[in-house]
Design a protein around this motif. Structure first.
Motif, mmCIF file in Angstrom:
data_model
loop_
_atom_site.group_PDB
_atom_site.id
_atom_site.type_symbol
_atom_site.label_atom_id
_atom_site.label_comp_id
_atom_site.label_asym_id
_atom_site.label_seq_id
_atom_site.Cartn_x
_atom_site.Cartn_y
_atom_site.Cartn_z
ATOM 1 N N GLY A 248 -16.410 29.638 72.331
ATOM 2 C CA GLY A 248 -15.214 30.421 72.576
ATOM 3 C C GLY A 248 -15.533 31.869 72.867
ATOM 4 O O GLY A 248 -16.695 32.275 72.925
ATOM 5 N N GLU A 249 -14.467 32.647 73.045
ATOM 6 C CA GLU A 249 -14.581 34.080 73.286
ATOM 7 C C GLU A 249 -13.546 34.797 72.439
ATOM 8 O O GLU A 249 -12.372 34.408 72.417
ATOM 9 N N VAL A 250 -13.974 35.835 71.738
ATOM 10 C CA VAL A 250 -13.043 36.653 70.959
ATOM 11 C C VAL A 250 -12.193 37.443 71.952
ATOM 12 O O VAL A 250 -12.718 38.202 72.761
ATOM 13 N N ARG A 251 -10.874 37.235 71.894
ATOM 14 C CA ARG A 251 -9.973 37.875 72.856
ATOM 15 C C ARG A 251 -9.264 39.099 72.291
ATOM 16 O O ARG A 251 -8.923 40.012 73.032
ATOM 17 N N TYR A 252 -8.998 39.117 70.978
ATOM 18 C CA TYR A 252 -8.305 40.258 70.382
ATOM 19 C C TYR A 252 -8.497 40.254 68.876
ATOM 20 O O TYR A 252 -8.879 39.256 68.283
ATOM 21 N N HIS A 253 -8.233 41.402 68.264
ATOM 22 C CA HIS A 253 -8.159 41.559 66.808
ATOM 23 C C HIS A 253 -6.716 41.883 66.452
ATOM 24 O O HIS A 253 -6.018 42.534 67.231
ATOM 25 N N CYS A 254 -6.295 41.454 65.266
ATOM 26 C CA CYS A 254 -4.957 41.792 64.779
ATOM 27 C C CYS A 254 -4.978 41.715 63.266
ATOM 28 O O CYS A 254 -5.988 41.364 62.664
ATOM 29 N N ALA A 255 -3.884 42.056 62.655
ATOM 30 C CA ALA A 255 -3.714 41.904 61.214
ATOM 31 C C ALA A 255 -2.521 40.994 60.990
ATOM 32 O O ALA A 255 -1.485 41.143 61.649
ATOM 33 N N LEU A 256 -2.655 40.050 60.084
ATOM 34 C CA LEU A 256 -1.539 39.187 59.722
ATOM 35 C C LEU A 256 -0.524 40.004 58.932
ATOM 36 O O LEU A 256 -0.848 41.087 58.428
ATOM 37 N N PRO A 257 0.704 39.512 58.787
ATOM 38 C CA PRO A 257 1.728 40.289 58.068
ATOM 39 C C PRO A 257 1.289 40.736 56.672
ATOM 40 O O PRO A 257 1.664 41.820 56.223
ATOM 41 N N GLU A 258 0.469 39.939 56.002
ATOM 42 C CA GLU A 258 -0.004 40.325 54.669
ATOM 43 C C GLU A 258 -1.209 41.264 54.724
ATOM 44 O O GLU A 258 -1.775 41.638 53.701
ATOM 45 N N GLY A 259 -1.604 41.681 55.942
ATOM 46 C CA GLY A 259 -2.677 42.651 56.105
ATOM 47 C C GLY A 259 -4.059 42.046 56.320
ATOM 48 O O GLY A 259 -5.023 42.773 56.531
ATOM 49 N N GLU A 260 -4.175 40.742 56.296
ATOM 50 C CA GLU A 260 -5.471 40.093 56.466
ATOM 51 C C GLU A 260 -5.956 40.251 57.914
ATOM 52 O O GLU A 260 -5.224 39.972 58.852
ATOM 53 N N PRO A 261 -7.208 40.710 58.115
ATOM 54 C CA PRO A 261 -7.722 40.867 59.477
ATOM 55 C C PRO A 261 -7.978 39.514 60.130
ATOM 56 O O PRO A 261 -8.380 38.553 59.478
ATOM 57 N N ALA A 262 -7.745 39.449 61.445
ATOM 58 C CA ALA A 262 -7.910 38.193 62.171
ATOM 59 C C ALA A 262 -8.387 38.473 63.585
ATOM 60 O O ALA A 262 -8.259 39.585 64.088
ATOM 61 N N MET A 263 -8.941 37.441 64.206
ATOM 62 C CA MET A 263 -9.329 37.535 65.610
ATOM 63 C C MET A 263 -8.843 36.296 66.342
ATOM 64 O O MET A 263 -8.936 35.180 65.839
ATOM 65 N N GLY A 264 -8.276 36.512 67.521
ATOM 66 C CA GLY A 264 -7.855 35.423 68.380
ATOM 67 C C GLY A 264 -9.033 34.973 69.209
ATOM 68 O O GLY A 264 -9.712 35.796 69.820
ATOM 69 N N ILE A 265 -9.287 33.677 69.217
ATOM 70 C CA ILE A 265 -10.434 33.121 69.942
ATOM 71 C C ILE A 265 -9.934 32.102 70.952
ATOM 72 O O ILE A 265 -9.200 31.167 70.600
ATOM 73 N N LEU A 266 -10.325 32.274 72.204
ATOM 74 C CA LEU A 266 -10.017 31.346 73.274
ATOM 75 C C LEU A 266 -11.167 30.361 73.392
ATOM 76 O O LEU A 266 -12.331 30.764 73.473
#
Length: 120
Positions: free
Chosen positions: A77-95
């Motif tokens: 896959g490829e990391v497409r973006y970073h974000c934070a979930l509503p509870e503040g947990e860091p996440a990355m969207g992977i295609l």
């Protein structure tokens, strides 16, 4: 720093909310985390703060699915973006960019079963 997606998401496939063990590896390190949602096209991966891989990075993913046989489903896959979930947990969207047919069949069974259960 976490940021919102740089482009609007257009969903073409059903997404399954989940909390499955997962590992993402680039050329230098592996990150243990959780798959928080999953589709045929990609996943949302959560990990500890500071552990996210860079946007644009190619990754090898191992995802533990509860259906379809032993062992992890492996996908590129490829990391497409970073974000934070509503509870503040860091996440990355992977295609997802490449997956062997056997792993795709396991993913398909898992997603179809989840969609079937959602409809009941």
């Amino acid at each position: 720093m976490l940021q919102h997606e740089p482009y609007p998401r257009s969903r073409q496939h059903f997404r399954v909310a989940c909390h499955l063990p997962a590992r993402a590896r680039n050329a230098w390190r592996a990150v243990e985390g959780r798959c928080r949602n999953l589709s045929y096209q990609g996943m949302l991966f959560t990990a500890a703060a500071g552990a996210l891989l860079p946007v644009g990075e190619s990754v090898d993913l191992h995802l533990e699915l509860p259906l379809g046989g032993p062992g992890a489903v492996r996908v590129c896959g490829e990391v497409r973006y970073h974000c934070a979930l509503p509870e503040g947990e860091p996440a990355m969207g992977i295609l997802f960019t490449n997956m062997a047919e056997g792993h795709l069949a396991r993913l398909r069974r898992f997603l179809e079963e989840a969609e079937r259960l959602r409809g009941d």
